[in-house]
Scaffold this motif. Structure first.
Motif, PDB file in Angstrom:
ATOM      1  N   LEU A 346      11.657 -31.082   9.458  1.00 59.69           N
ATOM      2  CA  LEU A 346      10.543 -31.892   9.127  1.00 59.69           C
ATOM      3  C   LEU A 346       9.019 -31.084   8.885  1.00 59.69           C
ATOM      4  O   LEU A 346       8.903 -30.074   9.193  1.00 59.69           O
ATOM      5  N   PHE A 347       8.236 -31.769   7.915  1.00 60.85           N
ATOM      6  CA  PHE A 347       6.937 -31.030   7.603  1.00 60.85           C
ATOM      7  C   PHE A 347       6.005 -31.688   8.747  1.00 60.85           C
ATOM      8  O   PHE A 347       5.849 -32.673   8.785  1.00 60.85           O
ATOM      9  N   THR A 348       4.986 -30.767   9.103  1.00 60.66           N
ATOM     10  CA  THR A 348       3.883 -31.021   9.757  1.00 60.66           C
ATOM     11  C   THR A 348       2.702 -30.059   9.284  1.00 60.66           C
ATOM     12  O   THR A 348       2.889 -29.106   8.424  1.00 60.66           O
ATOM     13  N   ASN A 349       1.500 -30.662   9.591  1.00 59.08           N
ATOM     14  CA  ASN A 349       0.393 -29.800   9.165  1.00 59.08           C
ATOM     15  C   ASN A 349       0.229 -28.414  10.192  1.00 59.08           C
ATOM     16  O   ASN A 349      -1.189 -28.186  10.553  1.00 59.08           O
ATOM     17  N   ARG A 350       1.165 -27.841  10.519  1.00 61.87           N
ATOM     18  CA  ARG A 350       0.911 -26.785  11.352  1.00 61.87           C
ATOM     19  C   ARG A 350       1.376 -25.538  10.441  1.00 61.87           C
ATOM     20  O   ARG A 350       1.761 -25.588   9.269  1.00 61.87           O
ATOM     21  N   VAL A 351       0.984 -24.405  10.856  1.00 59.69           N
ATOM     22  CA  VAL A 351       1.269 -22.965  10.269  1.00 59.69           C
ATOM     23  C   VAL A 351       2.829 -22.755   9.974  1.00 59.69           C
ATOM     24  O   VAL A 351       3.580 -23.443  10.735  1.00 59.69           O
ATOM     25  N   PRO A 352       3.025 -22.772   8.843  1.00 62.26           N
ATOM     26  CA  PRO A 352       4.777 -22.677   8.429  1.00 62.26           C
ATOM     27  C   PRO A 352       5.356 -21.630   9.087  1.00 62.26           C
ATOM     28  O   PRO A 352       4.703 -20.450   9.438  1.00 62.26           O
ATOM     29  N   THR A 353       6.350 -21.968   9.614  1.00 57.71           N
ATOM     30  CA  THR A 353       7.154 -21.272  10.566  1.00 57.71           C
ATOM     31  C   THR A 353       8.227 -20.295  10.091  1.00 57.71           C
ATOM     32  O   THR A 353       8.443 -20.637   8.791  1.00 57.71           O
ATOM     33  N   THR A 354       8.896 -19.671  10.645  1.00 52.76           N
ATOM     34  CA  THR A 354       9.482 -18.339  10.251  1.00 52.76           C
ATOM     35  C   THR A 354      10.493 -18.015  10.992  1.00 52.76           C
ATOM     36  O   THR A 354      10.779 -18.296  11.900  1.00 52.76           O
ATOM     37  N   ALA A 355      11.208 -16.715  10.352  1.00 50.26           N
ATOM     38  CA  ALA A 355      12.178 -15.971  11.177  1.00 50.26           C
ATOM     39  C   ALA A 355      11.525 -15.507  12.649  1.00 50.26           C
ATOM     40  O   ALA A 355      10.469 -14.899  12.377  1.00 50.26           O
ATOM     41  N   MET A 356      12.451 -15.440  13.680  1.00 47.62           N
ATOM     42  CA  MET A 356      12.148 -14.378  14.739  1.00 47.62           C
ATOM     43  C   MET A 356      13.515 -14.304  15.228  1.00 47.62           C
ATOM     44  O   MET A 356      14.310 -15.188  15.348  1.00 47.62           O
ATOM     45  N   ARG A 357      13.584 -13.340  15.980  1.00 46.56           N
ATOM     46  CA  ARG A 357      14.758 -12.687  16.614  1.00 46.56           C
ATOM     47  C   ARG A 357      16.081 -13.534  16.821  1.00 46.56           C
ATOM     48  O   ARG A 357      15.381 -14.651  17.475  1.00 46.56           O
TER      49      ARG A 357
END
Length: 466
Positions: A346-357
């Motif tokens: 889902l899309f929100t108006n937060r910082v785009p998220t990404t990979a983490m361990r």
């Protein structure tokens, strides 16, 4: 072979402990300009006007770039793998997260660059932001993303699906149903080295890019796509990365610095401040995970229904990939014969998220293992005994119909019990990962056993449940 089993010094160990390791920010090139970005002050807004003329006339400013300067502004990091692009390098018509870059400046000093950024005039029309994935797809919620509330490109579906067995039968036969909701939150990578790159225009027309990226050729491809250049016009120089943990696959600074360097005809360095790193760099994604297990009184898990909501932030980036890994691991290290999994990005108006361990896996592991302990409490077994009983064994098939040939759940769990001094019953201490038989092969697991010697997983069309 002389290195096998030997204690060998790290090749870079002495440089690290003596402070002589060279990082991107240690590279010095004569005439380097400093880059700063104009970022959105709003979570969600339309851009009604953008005027950079004052900034361009300021002393010490050599280049200002906006979306108009990007040959190919919208490019997806996973476009080559079939994930469509949705994120502009520099915002054009609207901004979708607080901190989204709109324009960038290259100037003689950081102070001059900051002053030029402040001189850029932007007129916004604010929109009501969407900040909670639990309500992002609710009727009446205004969609800011062109695809709507959900990432829609999972084959014929708008979500990742796993279907196996007869989950309705499992819940009809269950002695009890154990439910839980788990919400792992966003985590900032907080590496010691912030995002940084240095781009040097060469007399040959090529660009040399000093980058802290974790994925050298990956980032090279992203920059080349934005610039619409062939790869052989770019030279990426890596080296020591001061921590990344997944966050430095985002190509956060390289392309904008390259555009500024080309326009200014000078080397350009863009280094995130620690404040920028915390406020606008990508995080590990928040999740909302609902698990409902059908369980027998003696501790067998007959079936599982699971709903997952993944917060991508304002754009998709790597989220579809993370959810796919999540779907593969939604049963944990346990054999559950009847499954219904539905996972949504889902899309929100937060910082785009990404990979983490452990991208996509650590969050579902937290939920699954917490839930297993909850099940154990409900049926009156110790947490380790429940895990050993339902653990993957040779010949079992996973939720995605992959045949297990060397599962480690049983020996690892026994070793953990031994190290922690936890007493187990004799039947549990004698367990092995070998193929199921006797009491460990109840009727509901017979169909889970692949024929001996089978090497490949079977797959039936089930709407993306691979």
């Amino acid at each position: 072979m002389k290195a096998v089993g030997a204690r060998l010094p790290r090749y870079d160990g002495v440089a690290h402990v003596t402070g002589r390791s060279q990082y991107v920010d240690d590279v010095r090139v004569h005439g380097t300009l400093w880059a700063k970005a104009l970022r959105s002050p709003h979570h969600s807004a339309l851009i009604r006007s953008l005027d950079t003329s004052r900034a361009e006339r300021m002393p010490g400013v050599h280049a200002v770039v906006t979306h108009r300067d990007v040959p190919h502004n919208v490019y997806g990091h996973l476009e080559g793998l079939g994930v469509p692009a949705d994120e502009p390098l520099l915002a054009a018509e609207d901004v979708r997260w607080k901190g989204q870059p709109i324009a960038a400046v290259a100037a003689e000093s950081e102070a001059a660059a900051r002053a030029a950024v402040e001189a850029i005039q932007v007129e916004f029309e604010e929109r009501e932001p969407v900040l909670d994935i639990r309500t992002a797809a609710d009727p009446g919620t205004e969609h800011f993303h062109q695809w709507g509330a959900l990432y829609p490109h999972f084959g014929p579906h708008n979500h990742r699906r796993v279907r196996k067995g007869d989950v309705d039968w499992a819940f009809d036969k269950a002695d009890l149903i154990v439910e839980g909701v788990y919400r792992p939150q966003a985590i900032e990578h907080a590496q010691m080295e912030t995002q940084v790159s240095l781009v040097v225009p060469e007399p040959t027309g090529r660009l040399t890019i000093y980058s802290c990226t974790q994925a050298m050729y990956f980032s090279m491809g992203v920059v080349a796509a934005h610039l619409q250049w062939p790869l052989n016009k770019l030279k990426f120089v890596g080296g020591t990365v001061g921590g990344g943990f997944g966050g430095k696959v985002d190509t956060a600074t390289e392309t904008v610095a390259a555009l500024l360097a080309l326009k200014a005809r000078r080397p350009v360095k863009w280094r995130f401040t620690r404040e920028e790193e915390f406020l606008v760099s990508s995080t590990r994604a928040p999740w909302h995970i609902e698990i409902k297990d059908a369980v027998t009184d003696d501790g067998w898990i007959l079936g599982r229904r699971m709903l997952t909501l993944h917060d991508a932030g304002a754009y998709s980036r790597f989220s579809p990939y993370g959810l796919t890994k999540h779907a593969f691991h939604h049963t944990g290290a346990y054999t559950i014969p009847n499954l219904r999994f539905d996972g949504f990005v889902l899309f929100t108006n937060r910082v785009p998220t990404t990979a983490m361990r452990g991208f996509g896996v650590t969050s579902v592991s937290l939920a699954v293992e917490t839930h297993m302990s909850r099940v154990a409490e409900q049926v009156g077994l110790s947490p380790l005994e429940l895990r050993l009983k339902n653990a993957n064994r040779i010949g079992d098939t996973t939720g995605n119909r992959v045949v297990m040939h060397d599962p480690s759940t049983v020996p690892v769990t026994l070793a953990a019990a031994d190290a922690a001094g936890i007493e187990l019953g004799e039947d549990y201490r004698q367990m092995t990962p070998e193929r199921r038989s006797g009491e460990l092969l109840p009727e509901h697991l017979v169909a889970q056993q692949a024929p001996e010697g089978e090497q490949l997983a079977t797959y039936r069309g089930n709407g993306g449940g691979r």
